[in-house]
Design a protein around this motif. Structure first.
Motif, PDB file in Angstrom:
ATOM      1  N   ALA A  23     -11.814   0.919  -6.749  1.00 13.23           N
ATOM      2  CA  ALA A  23     -10.400   1.311  -6.666  1.00 13.23           C
ATOM      3  C   ALA A  23      -9.583   0.233  -5.957  1.00 13.23           C
ATOM      4  CB  ALA A  23     -10.271   2.651  -5.943  1.00 13.23           C
ATOM      5  N   LYS A  24     -10.125  -0.346  -4.894  1.00 18.72           N
ATOM      6  CA  LYS A  24      -9.412  -1.373  -4.130  1.00 18.72           C
ATOM      7  C   LYS A  24      -9.174  -2.609  -4.988  1.00 18.72           C
ATOM      8  CE  LYS A  24      -8.094  -3.395  -0.136  1.00 18.72           C
ATOM      9  NZ  LYS A  24      -6.763  -3.934  -0.363  1.00 18.72           N
ATOM     10  N   PHE A  27      -6.513  -1.713  -7.470  1.00 18.99           N
ATOM     11  CA  PHE A  27      -5.253  -1.555  -6.748  1.00 18.99           C
ATOM     12  C   PHE A  27      -4.657  -2.921  -6.416  1.00 18.99           C
ATOM     13  CE2 PHE A  27      -2.703  -1.030  -2.927  1.00 18.99           C
ATOM     14  CZ  PHE A  27      -1.986   0.130  -3.189  1.00 18.99           C
ATOM     15  N   ASP A  28      -5.487  -3.810  -5.882  1.00 23.13           N
ATOM     16  CA  ASP A  28      -5.003  -5.139  -5.499  1.00 23.13           C
ATOM     17  C   ASP A  28      -4.485  -5.919  -6.705  1.00 23.13           C
ATOM     18  OD1 ASP A  28      -5.565  -4.615  -2.856  1.00 23.13           O
ATOM     19  OD2 ASP A  28      -7.416  -5.798  -2.813  1.00 23.13           O
ATOM     20  N   ASP A  31      -0.973  -4.364  -7.230  1.00 20.90           N
ATOM     21  CA  ASP A  31      -0.047  -4.529  -6.096  1.00 20.90           C
ATOM     22  C   ASP A  31       0.391  -5.987  -5.994  1.00 20.90           C
ATOM     23  OD1 ASP A  31       1.382  -4.230  -3.724  1.00 20.90           O
ATOM     24  OD2 ASP A  31      -0.426  -4.223  -2.464  1.00 20.90           O
ATOM     25  N   ILE A  38       1.743   0.574  -4.500  1.00 19.43           N
ATOM     26  CA  ILE A  38       2.180   0.295  -5.862  1.00 19.43           C
ATOM     27  C   ILE A  38       3.514   1.003  -6.034  1.00 19.43           C
ATOM     28  CG2 ILE A  38       1.697   0.631  -8.309  1.00 19.43           C
ATOM     29  CD1 ILE A  38      -1.303   0.602  -7.541  1.00 19.43           C
ATOM     30  N   ILE A  79       2.734   4.495  -4.496  1.00 15.00           N
ATOM     31  CA  ILE A  79       1.351   4.949  -4.597  1.00 15.00           C
ATOM     32  C   ILE A  79       0.502   4.176  -3.591  1.00 15.00           C
ATOM     33  CG2 ILE A  79      -0.648   5.159  -6.124  1.00 15.00           C
ATOM     34  CD1 ILE A  79       1.439   5.071  -8.479  1.00 15.00           C
ATOM     35  N   SER A  80      -0.173   4.915  -2.723  1.00 18.02           N
ATOM     36  CA  SER A  80      -1.085   4.301  -1.756  1.00 18.02           C
ATOM     37  C   SER A  80      -2.459   4.121  -2.399  1.00 18.02           C
ATOM     38  CB  SER A  80      -1.220   5.200  -0.524  1.00 18.02           C
ATOM     39  OG  SER A  80      -1.915   6.400  -0.880  1.00 18.02           O
ATOM     40  N   LEU A  81      -3.329   3.397  -1.726  1.00 21.96           N
ATOM     41  CA  LEU A  81      -4.695   3.230  -2.223  1.00 21.96           C
ATOM     42  C   LEU A  81      -5.380   4.580  -2.367  1.00 21.96           C
ATOM     43  CD1 LEU A  81      -7.156   1.591  -3.071  1.00 21.96           C
ATOM     44  CD2 LEU A  81      -7.665   1.224  -0.639  1.00 21.96           C
ATOM     45  N   PHE A  84      -4.158   6.224  -5.410  1.00 17.24           N
ATOM     46  CA  PHE A  84      -4.647   5.497  -6.584  1.00 17.24           C
ATOM     47  C   PHE A  84      -6.111   5.824  -6.857  1.00 17.24           C
ATOM     48  CE2 PHE A  84      -6.051   1.513  -8.713  1.00 17.24           C
ATOM     49  CZ  PHE A  84      -5.137   1.489  -9.755  1.00 17.24           C
ATOM     50  N   LYS A  85      -6.895   6.035  -5.797  1.00 17.80           N
ATOM     51  CA  LYS A  85      -8.318   6.361  -5.970  1.00 17.80           C
ATOM     52  C   LYS A  85      -8.509   7.644  -6.771  1.00 17.80           C
ATOM     53  CE  LYS A  85     -11.071   6.116  -2.375  1.00 17.80           C
ATOM     54  NZ  LYS A  85     -11.552   6.066  -0.974  1.00 17.80           N
TER      55      LYS A  85
END
Length: 98
Positions: A23-24, A27-28, A31, A38, A79-81, A84-85
């Motif tokens: 997920a990270k 996400f990265d 982002d 996000i 949207i935070s990590l 997003f997870k």
């Protein structure tokens, strides 16, 4: 990841560290401004890119806002990590069921 078997995907879903790492990384990649969140323009960019890659119509502004609203559980407009997870878990669960 596309070549992972359903069994491998289920193993990822049972391993919080692996799920977090996947997920990270995703996400990265989304982002773009490295804000740690996000925002709507970044979400629009990734949704348009995915739609183009799979031959679907470009999502409308309304589509992007709907996805943002669904994922943004704390209603801060981004949207935070952790938020997003949830999406990554849903995608992997879907893949594991195929």
């Amino acid at each position: 990841m596309a070549s992972a078997s359903p069994e491998e995907i289920r193993a990822i879903l049972r391993d919080d560290r692996k799920l977090h790492d996947i997920a990270k990384a995703a996400f990265d990649a989304v982002d773009a401004d490295r804000s740690g969140f996000i925002d709507e323009p970044e979400l629009r960019t990734v949704m348009c890119s995915v739609a183009n890659d799979i031959g679907m119509d470009t999502p409308s502004d309304s589509d992007v806002r709907d996805v943002l609203r669904e994922l943004d559980t704390n209603r801060d407009g981004r949207i935070s990590l952790d938020e997003f997870k949830v999406l990554i878990r849903q995608v992997l669960e879907l893949m594991a069921s195929q």
